[in-house]
Design a protein around this motif. Structure first.
Motif, short mmCIF file in Angstrom:
data_model
loop_
_atom_site.label_atom_id
_atom_site.label_comp_id
_atom_site.label_asym_id
_atom_site.label_seq_id
_atom_site.Cartn_x
_atom_site.Cartn_y
_atom_site.Cartn_z
N UNK A 66 -55.46 2.41 33.69
CA UNK A 66 -55.83 1.00 33.87
C UNK A 66 -55.84 0.62 35.34
N UNK A 67 -56.12 -0.65 35.60
CA UNK A 67 -56.25 -1.12 36.98
C UNK A 67 -54.97 -0.98 37.78
N UNK A 68 -53.85 -0.94 37.08
CA UNK A 68 -52.55 -0.80 37.77
C UNK A 68 -52.15 0.66 37.97
N UNK A 69 -53.05 1.58 37.53
CA UNK A 69 -52.75 2.99 37.67
C UNK A 69 -51.92 3.58 36.56
N UNK A 70 -51.69 2.78 35.52
CA UNK A 70 -50.90 3.27 34.38
C UNK A 70 -51.79 4.00 33.39
N UNK A 71 -51.30 5.12 32.89
CA UNK A 71 -52.05 5.90 31.91
C UNK A 71 -51.79 5.38 30.50
N UNK A 72 -52.87 5.29 29.73
CA UNK A 72 -52.75 4.86 28.34
C UNK A 72 -53.48 5.87 27.45
N UNK A 73 -53.01 5.99 26.22
CA UNK A 73 -53.63 6.88 25.24
C UNK A 73 -54.03 6.06 24.03
N UNK A 74 -55.28 6.15 23.64
CA UNK A 74 -55.81 5.36 22.53
C UNK A 74 -56.39 6.28 21.48
N UNK A 75 -55.85 6.21 20.28
CA UNK A 75 -56.39 6.98 19.16
C UNK A 75 -57.59 6.22 18.61
N UNK A 76 -58.79 6.81 18.73
CA UNK A 76 -60.01 6.12 18.30
C UNK A 76 -60.61 6.75 17.04
N UNK A 77 -59.82 7.56 16.35
CA UNK A 77 -60.33 8.30 15.19
C UNK A 77 -60.94 7.37 14.15
#
Length: 258
Positions: A66-77
């Motif tokens: 994201x814009x703050x440099x934080x990593x996110x994981x999104x399950x889009x199955x």
């Protein structure tokens, strides 16, 4: 990064995708080509990644920063195709999808308005959205369509139609763009021009691009990484050089017996 985890899809007795684990976008702007003989499961894999098919097993995961440099994981199955587009996973099909009776500029404007949620506004198809028009101008320049911007889409040469189709996909602001045979139907004279344009824009925008391709010359010239499928499974993965050094890949893909 887009990741397939243990993806499996069968149609009756036919296993089209057999527990596939792959990643796309290990580096920003990575160009990945999916190769393999007919029936290898290439299009099925892309359909699973984009939500046109539901897997029997496994999952599809999107990794983002994201814009703050934080990593996110999104399950889009279980996410619908249109919601995946909003999440940044965009697809261009083998058959060109453009609005035939609109001009090049109007086609691009429609894509950008859609991405910004403005299609339902009172001025949807006007040229009064300055921010939208600036994005359209940029797309026209990047995809070398400036001189064609007022041309009706159904009169364009096929190579320019293909570029318009991909440019519209970029108008949706992708993080990951999946292309199904981007040079299909394009004349030999246009192929290099079309592919070079797509690759240059993808890399300049740091868009991970995943393309199904049968032309090994194109793959060898442009791939950062190659994923070879055979009978629904990953047969090989690596730099384009594996197409010349891996005897099994050469046998399956090129029919070369050592």
């Amino acid at each position: 990064m887009l990741e397939a985890r243990n993806l499996r899809k069968s149609f009756g007795q036919l296993v089209a995708t057999d527990h596939v684990d792959v990643e796309f976008g290990r580096e920003p702007g990575e160009m990945v080509f999916i190769v393999g003989p007919n029936g290898a499961g290439k299009t099925t894999l892309v359909n699973l990644l984009t939500g046109l098919l539901e897997p029997d097993e496994g999952s599809v995961v999107l990794h983002r920063t994201d814009e703050d440099g934080d990593d996110t994981t999104l399950d889009i199955t279980d996410m619908a195709p249109e919601d995946r587009v909003k999440a940044g996973v965009v697809r261009s099909f083998q058959v060109v999808h453009v609005f035939e009776e609109m001009t090049v500029r109007e086609n691009l404007r429609t894509a950008v308005l859609s991405e910004q949620g403005l299609l339902g506004s009172a001025f949807s198809f006007s040229d009064e959205h300055e921010g939208v028009e600036a994005i359209v101008d940029d797309l026209l320049e990047r995809f070398r369509l400036d001189d064609q911007q007022h041309v009706v889409a159904d009169t364009l040469p096929h190579g320019d139609r293909k570029l318009l189709d991909v440019a519209m996909s970029f108008g949706l602001d992708p993080d990951v763009l999946l292309l199904d045979e981007p040079t299909s139907g394009v004349s030999a004279q246009e192929t290099d021009y079309v592919m070079e344009t797509i690759v240059n824009v993808s890399r300049a925008e740091d868009v991970t691009t995943v393309a199904i391709e049968h032309d090994m010359d194109i793959v060898t010239e442009h791939a950062d990484r190659v994923i070879a499928l055979h009978q629904g499974s990953v047969l090989g993965e690596g730099e384009a050089s594996i197409l010349e050094t891996d005897d099994e890949l050469r046998r399956v893909l090129l029919g070369v017996e050592e």
